[in-house]
Design a protein around this motif. Structure first.
Motif, mmCIF file in Angstrom:
data_model
loop_
_atom_site.group_PDB
_atom_site.id
_atom_site.type_symbol
_atom_site.label_atom_id
_atom_site.label_comp_id
_atom_site.label_asym_id
_atom_site.label_seq_id
_atom_site.Cartn_x
_atom_site.Cartn_y
_atom_site.Cartn_z
ATOM 1 N N ILE A 220 0.838 -1.206 0.000
ATOM 2 C CA ILE A 220 0.000 0.000 0.000
ATOM 3 C C ILE A 220 0.875 1.259 0.000
ATOM 4 C CG2 ILE A 220 -1.625 1.348 1.428
ATOM 5 C CD1 ILE A 220 -2.996 -0.885 -0.141
ATOM 6 N N ARG A 221 1.956 1.198 0.767
ATOM 7 C CA ARG A 221 2.860 2.354 0.795
ATOM 8 C C ARG A 221 3.485 2.568 -0.587
ATOM 9 N NH1 ARG A 221 6.894 1.493 5.051
ATOM 10 N NH2 ARG A 221 5.140 1.582 6.456
ATOM 11 N N LEU A 222 3.834 1.468 -1.214
ATOM 12 C CA LEU A 222 4.415 1.545 -2.565
ATOM 13 C C LEU A 222 3.413 2.157 -3.545
ATOM 14 C CD1 LEU A 222 6.675 0.641 -4.604
ATOM 15 C CD2 LEU A 222 5.415 -1.494 -4.822
ATOM 16 N N ILE A 223 2.174 1.679 -3.475
ATOM 17 C CA ILE A 223 1.128 2.203 -4.373
ATOM 18 C C ILE A 223 0.952 3.701 -4.151
ATOM 19 C CG2 ILE A 223 -1.368 2.156 -4.817
ATOM 20 C CD1 ILE A 223 -1.282 -0.865 -4.283
ATOM 21 N N LYS A 224 0.914 4.097 -2.878
ATOM 22 C CA LYS A 224 0.704 5.511 -2.541
ATOM 23 C C LYS A 224 1.892 6.361 -3.016
ATOM 24 C CE LYS A 224 -1.530 8.890 -0.670
ATOM 25 N NZ LYS A 224 -2.798 9.345 -1.235
ATOM 26 N N ASP A 225 3.108 5.854 -2.758
ATOM 27 C CA ASP A 225 4.307 6.605 -3.170
ATOM 28 C C ASP A 225 4.326 6.804 -4.691
ATOM 29 O OD1 ASP A 225 5.075 6.705 -0.588
ATOM 30 O OD2 ASP A 225 6.623 5.151 -0.726
ATOM 31 N N LEU A 226 4.000 5.739 -5.414
ATOM 32 C CA LEU A 226 4.011 5.828 -6.875
ATOM 33 C C LEU A 226 2.913 6.761 -7.369
ATOM 34 C CD1 LEU A 226 4.707 2.061 -7.667
ATOM 35 C CD2 LEU A 226 6.291 3.962 -7.978
ATOM 36 N N GLN A 227 1.784 6.761 -6.635
ATOM 37 C CA GLN A 227 0.678 7.654 -7.021
ATOM 38 C C GLN A 227 1.081 9.113 -6.819
ATOM 39 O OE1 GLN A 227 -1.601 9.528 -4.772
ATOM 40 N NE2 GLN A 227 -2.753 10.257 -6.553
ATOM 41 N N VAL A 228 1.749 9.365 -5.707
ATOM 42 C CA VAL A 228 2.195 10.735 -5.428
ATOM 43 C C VAL A 228 3.217 11.156 -6.489
ATOM 44 C CG1 VAL A 228 3.481 12.159 -3.772
ATOM 45 C CG2 VAL A 228 1.702 10.605 -2.969
ATOM 46 N N ARG A 229 4.128 10.228 -6.831
ATOM 47 C CA ARG A 229 5.170 10.531 -7.817
ATOM 48 C C ARG A 229 4.557 10.849 -9.186
ATOM 49 N NH1 ARG A 229 8.883 5.752 -10.037
ATOM 50 N NH2 ARG A 229 7.067 5.607 -11.401
ATOM 51 N N ASP A 230 3.586 10.008 -9.614
ATOM 52 C CA ASP A 230 3.041 10.138 -10.973
ATOM 53 C C ASP A 230 1.769 10.974 -11.042
ATOM 54 O OD1 ASP A 230 5.091 8.452 -11.614
ATOM 55 O OD2 ASP A 230 3.864 6.638 -11.597
ATOM 56 N N GLU A 231 1.217 11.354 -9.890
ATOM 57 C CA GLU A 231 -0.056 12.096 -9.806
ATOM 58 C C GLU A 231 -1.168 11.386 -10.567
ATOM 59 O OE1 GLU A 231 1.035 15.920 -11.222
ATOM 60 O OE2 GLU A 231 1.889 16.553 -9.318
ATOM 61 N N ALA A 232 -1.181 10.069 -10.470
ATOM 62 C CA ALA A 232 -2.187 9.286 -11.191
ATOM 63 C C ALA A 232 -3.489 9.203 -10.392
ATOM 64 C CB ALA A 232 -1.649 7.884 -11.437
ATOM 65 N N THR A 233 -4.561 8.858 -11.091
ATOM 66 C CA THR A 233 -5.840 8.607 -10.434
ATOM 67 C C THR A 233 -5.891 7.123 -10.082
ATOM 68 O OG1 THR A 233 -6.820 10.266 -11.868
ATOM 69 C CG2 THR A 233 -8.349 8.783 -10.732
ATOM 70 N N LEU A 234 -6.269 6.806 -8.858
ATOM 71 C CA LEU A 234 -6.337 5.397 -8.468
ATOM 72 C C LEU A 234 -7.754 5.018 -8.056
ATOM 73 C CD1 LEU A 234 -3.246 4.800 -6.107
ATOM 74 C CD2 LEU A 234 -3.284 4.982 -8.583
ATOM 75 N N VAL A 235 -8.163 3.841 -8.486
ATOM 76 C CA VAL A 235 -9.373 3.227 -7.943
ATOM 77 C C VAL A 235 -8.903 1.896 -7.364
ATOM 78 C CG1 VAL A 235 -11.691 2.371 -8.391
ATOM 79 C CG2 VAL A 235 -10.813 4.315 -9.693
ATOM 80 N N VAL A 236 -9.022 1.763 -6.050
ATOM 81 C CA VAL A 236 -8.474 0.589 -5.366
ATOM 82 C C VAL A 236 -9.606 -0.197 -4.717
ATOM 83 C CG1 VAL A 236 -6.811 -0.208 -3.629
ATOM 84 C CG2 VAL A 236 -6.422 1.950 -4.830
ATOM 85 N N VAL A 237 -9.741 -1.445 -5.115
ATOM 86 C CA VAL A 237 -10.706 -2.326 -4.462
ATOM 87 C C VAL A 237 -9.962 -3.064 -3.363
ATOM 88 C CG1 VAL A 237 -11.944 -4.501 -4.777
ATOM 89 C CG2 VAL A 237 -12.321 -2.630 -6.361
ATOM 90 N N THR A 238 -10.481 -3.003 -2.169
ATOM 91 C CA THR A 238 -9.829 -3.728 -1.070
ATOM 92 C C THR A 238 -10.849 -4.107 -0.001
ATOM 93 O OG1 THR A 238 -8.079 -3.645 0.585
ATOM 94 C CG2 THR A 238 -9.175 -1.559 0.103
ATOM 95 N N ASN A 239 -10.518 -5.114 0.759
ATOM 96 C CA ASN A 239 -11.373 -5.500 1.883
ATOM 97 C C ASN A 239 -10.744 -5.093 3.206
ATOM 98 O OD1 ASN A 239 -13.691 -6.689 0.883
ATOM 99 N ND2 ASN A 239 -12.564 -8.514 0.274
ATOM 100 N N GLU A 240 -9.553 -4.527 3.127
ATOM 101 C CA GLU A 240 -8.841 -4.181 4.359
ATOM 102 C C GLU A 240 -9.103 -2.726 4.712
ATOM 103 O OE1 GLU A 240 -4.889 -5.706 5.041
ATOM 104 O OE2 GLU A 240 -5.022 -6.749 3.135
ATOM 105 N N ILE A 241 -9.843 -2.537 5.785
ATOM 106 C CA ILE A 241 -10.270 -1.188 6.177
ATOM 107 C C ILE A 241 -9.054 -0.299 6.464
ATOM 108 C CG2 ILE A 241 -11.580 0.117 7.915
ATOM 109 C CD1 ILE A 241 -13.230 -2.595 8.219
ATOM 110 N N ALA A 242 -8.094 -0.845 7.237
ATOM 111 C CA ALA A 242 -6.927 -0.042 7.624
ATOM 112 C C ALA A 242 -6.155 0.419 6.387
ATOM 113 C CB ALA A 242 -6.022 -0.862 8.528
ATOM 114 N N ARG A 243 -6.010 -0.491 5.406
ATOM 115 C CA ARG A 243 -5.265 -0.149 4.182
ATOM 116 C C ARG A 243 -6.032 0.909 3.369
ATOM 117 N NH1 ARG A 243 -2.193 -1.380 6.840
ATOM 118 N NH2 ARG A 243 -1.726 -3.479 7.482
ATOM 119 N N ALA A 244 -7.352 0.746 3.325
ATOM 120 C CA ALA A 244 -8.169 1.707 2.572
ATOM 121 C C ALA A 244 -8.073 3.087 3.207
ATOM 122 C CB ALA A 244 -9.617 1.237 2.545
ATOM 123 N N PHE A 245 -8.126 3.125 4.547
ATOM 124 C CA PHE A 245 -8.013 4.409 5.250
ATOM 125 C C PHE A 245 -6.622 5.017 5.041
ATOM 126 C CE2 PHE A 245 -11.538 3.985 8.728
ATOM 127 C CZ PHE A 245 -12.475 3.845 7.722
#
Lengths: 295, 257
Positions: A220-245
């Motif tokens: 999740i940290r990797l996904i977030k870091d890459l999103q910040v770097r590339d300013e991409a739009t993300l749609v993330v499906v997850t069942n993990e509340i903590a990760r989603a938050f």
């Protein structure tokens, strides 16, 4: 007698008060949902009245969703209630039975061949079970879209693929096959492949499924870091509340094919929908299983 | 149900043809697939062809011996093998080997979402997966069928020499008179038709597989059944068409003469 009348009046007053509060809350909730799902000019993803029926069964109903550019939307909800299908509709892999889908203002299903190619270049997707090409090595998996879609030479593709593998920590596994690496590494490889064309919209289908808490936090940290770097739009499906938050700007829930967009993390915590509250508390909103008597 | 399947297969082939003419196909990938299919199936095809020829010789020996016409054994056996039995039996064998393998491979890629992943990456699954296999199966199957037929002639000749008491010269003497150019053309036409039938069905069934491991198994079984039934039907159709064309050509030639 007087006492009884007083009690009765009090009960009526309380009931009326509760009714008014419920009505106000419902109105506030409706206004809030409208604000969350309303069409946004220039939205990256726009779904209007989208429904999906397969073999007479309604799997998604009347979905309204707008995701802005650079936004991170996490979609949660119980398993098997339509989250992945919703993601596949956004990716143009599944055709909805009704409604309108617009990605960057265009419907993926009515695009011409060249538009479809461009759509693929600008949209990355991590599949739930990774969907890695098992006959290709780790490096070839990442190079594949650059060679086949962009027409880059193998040498050029390998250089940029190495950089991506470095970003996800897989350089040492470059010559191995997907079946020879761990589940966490496969996820990271899937992320690297999804990012290999530098898309501005990335769809993640359960990126932490089946991973231990430490690896899933890292992913999740990797996904977030890459999103910040590339300013991409993300749609993330997850069942993990903590990760989603941890990752999302806004959250949404799918319950039995119905989408509820709840807003920010704070707004979600105080959302009035009973199903959302129960899901966040880890309780089932499904009807209880009928107990069978054993003779 | 059958009509739906046939319609689906035809539209699948048309889509593949459309992609081929619009976007072409990677020659390197086609050669790789040809190499793989050929290497994979050459030994078994050669062996199957050899024994088909041998079986035909054993069968014809009993009949021609009864009429004291053992000299015609080679011609009759080779003609029957090249025109009818050889292509069909070798195609059956190829359907079990190449057809099942391709359907299972594509089916697995479908149920593990690899085909969806290709689409998501802006590439075309027809161009990347289907066309190279489709073309390679047609070319390889044709070559393998032709090689199998040659081996069947060799098998028939060897069996004739070993068990029918007829030497090689005698066995081959009447081959050119009975195995005419139209016979060879008919055999080769069947090879082409069978190769196309095999390639179409196995790629279609694999591409449309669904439902996990069970779905892949189902696709392989359906490929085997559909291919065999279609091959028999195609054999009948090509025999009929080839015979009609040959008759027309011969009668036209006779009229001119």
């Amino acid at each position: 007698m007087r006492l009884n009348i007083m009690f009765s009046v009090n009960r009526s007053a309380i009931a009326y008060g509760q009714k008014v509060i419920r009505r106000n809350m419902a109105n506030r909730n409706a206004t809030f949902i409208d604000a969350q799902t309303a069409a946004r000019p220039g939205a990256m993803v726009q779904l209007d009245s989208v429904s999906l029926e397969i073999d007479g069964e309604t799997l998604l109903q009347d979905i309204h969703l707008a995701v802005g550019r650079g936004e991170v939307l996490a979609i949660m909800g119980p398993s098997g209630e339509g989250k992945s299908l919703l993601l596949k509709i956004i990716a143009g892999l599944v055709e909805p039975s009704a409604g309108k889908v617009a990605i960057r203002g265009r419907d993926p299903l009515t695009m011409s061949k060249s538009e479809r190619e461009d759509f693929g270049r600008r949209t990355g997707m991590l599949f739930q079970r990774n969907a890695l090409f098992d006959s290709l090595t780790v490096l070839e998996n990442v190079s594949f879209p650059q060679i086949e879609t962009l027409g880059h030479s193998a040498e050029r593709a390998n250089v940029s693929s190495h950089q991506l593998l470095e970003a996800v920590g897989l350089v040492d596994a470059a010559s191995r096959y997907p079946s020879e690496i761990s589940g966490g590494m496969q996820k990271r490889l899937g992320i690297a492949r999804a990012l290999s064309l530098s898309p501005d919209l990335i769809l993640y289908d359960d990126p932490t499924a089946g991973l231990d808490p430490i690896t899933s936090r890292k992913i999740i940290r990797l996904i977030k870091d890459l999103q910040v770097r590339d300013e991409a739009t993300l749609v993330v499906v997850t069942n993990e509340i903590a990760r989603a938050f941890q990752i999302a700007d806004r959250l949404a829930f799918v319950f039995r094919g119905e989408l509820i967009v709840t807003g920010s993390v704070e707004e979600t915590r105080h959302h009035l929908d009973d199903r959302v509250a129960k899901f966040l508390r880890g309780q089932s909103s499904a009807p209880p299983l009928r107990e069978t008597r054993r003779d | 149900m059958i009509v739906e399947q046939i319609g689906g297969c035809v539209s699948f082939c048309l889509e593949a043809a459309g992609v081929f003419f619009r976007r072409g196909v990677s020659r390197r990938e086609v050669f790789l697939q040809i190499w793989r299919v050929t290497i994979q199936s050459l030994p078994t095809t050669a062996m199957a062809g050899f024994f088909v020829g041998a079986i035909m010789t054993v069968q014809f020996t009993m009949q021609v011996q009864a009429y004291g016409a053992l000299g015609y054994l080679g011609g009759l056996s080779t003609s029957a093998t090249i025109r009818q039995v050889g292509p069909l039996l070798i195609a059956f064998m190829l359907s079990g080997k190449v057809g099942a393998f391709t359907a299972a491979e594509l089916g697995t890629m479908r149920v593990t979402e690899q085909i969806d992943a290709i689409r998501c990456l802006g590439a075309n699954p027809f161009q990347e997966l289907i066309l190279p296999r489709f073309i390679a199966i047609i070319i390889s199957s044709f070559a393998l069928l032709a090689a199998g037929l040659l081996m069947s002639v060799a098998g028939g000749a060897l069996m004739g020499a070993l068990f029918s008491g007829i030497n090689l010269d005698e066995y081959l003497r009447h081959v050119p008179t009975i195995v005419t150019l139209p016979s060879i053309a008919t055999g080769l036409l069947k090879c082409v038709v069978f190769a196309v039938v095999l390639a179409s069905i196995c790629t279609y069934k694999g591409y449309t597989a669904s439902g996990g491991a069970r779905g892949v198994g189902q696709a392989v079984v359906e490929t085997a059944v559909a291919t065999m039934v279609s091959l028999v039907a195609a054999d009948w159709a090509t025999s009929l068409i080839a015979d009609t064309v040959i008759q027309l050509v011969l009668s036209a030639g006779g009229a001119v003469g």
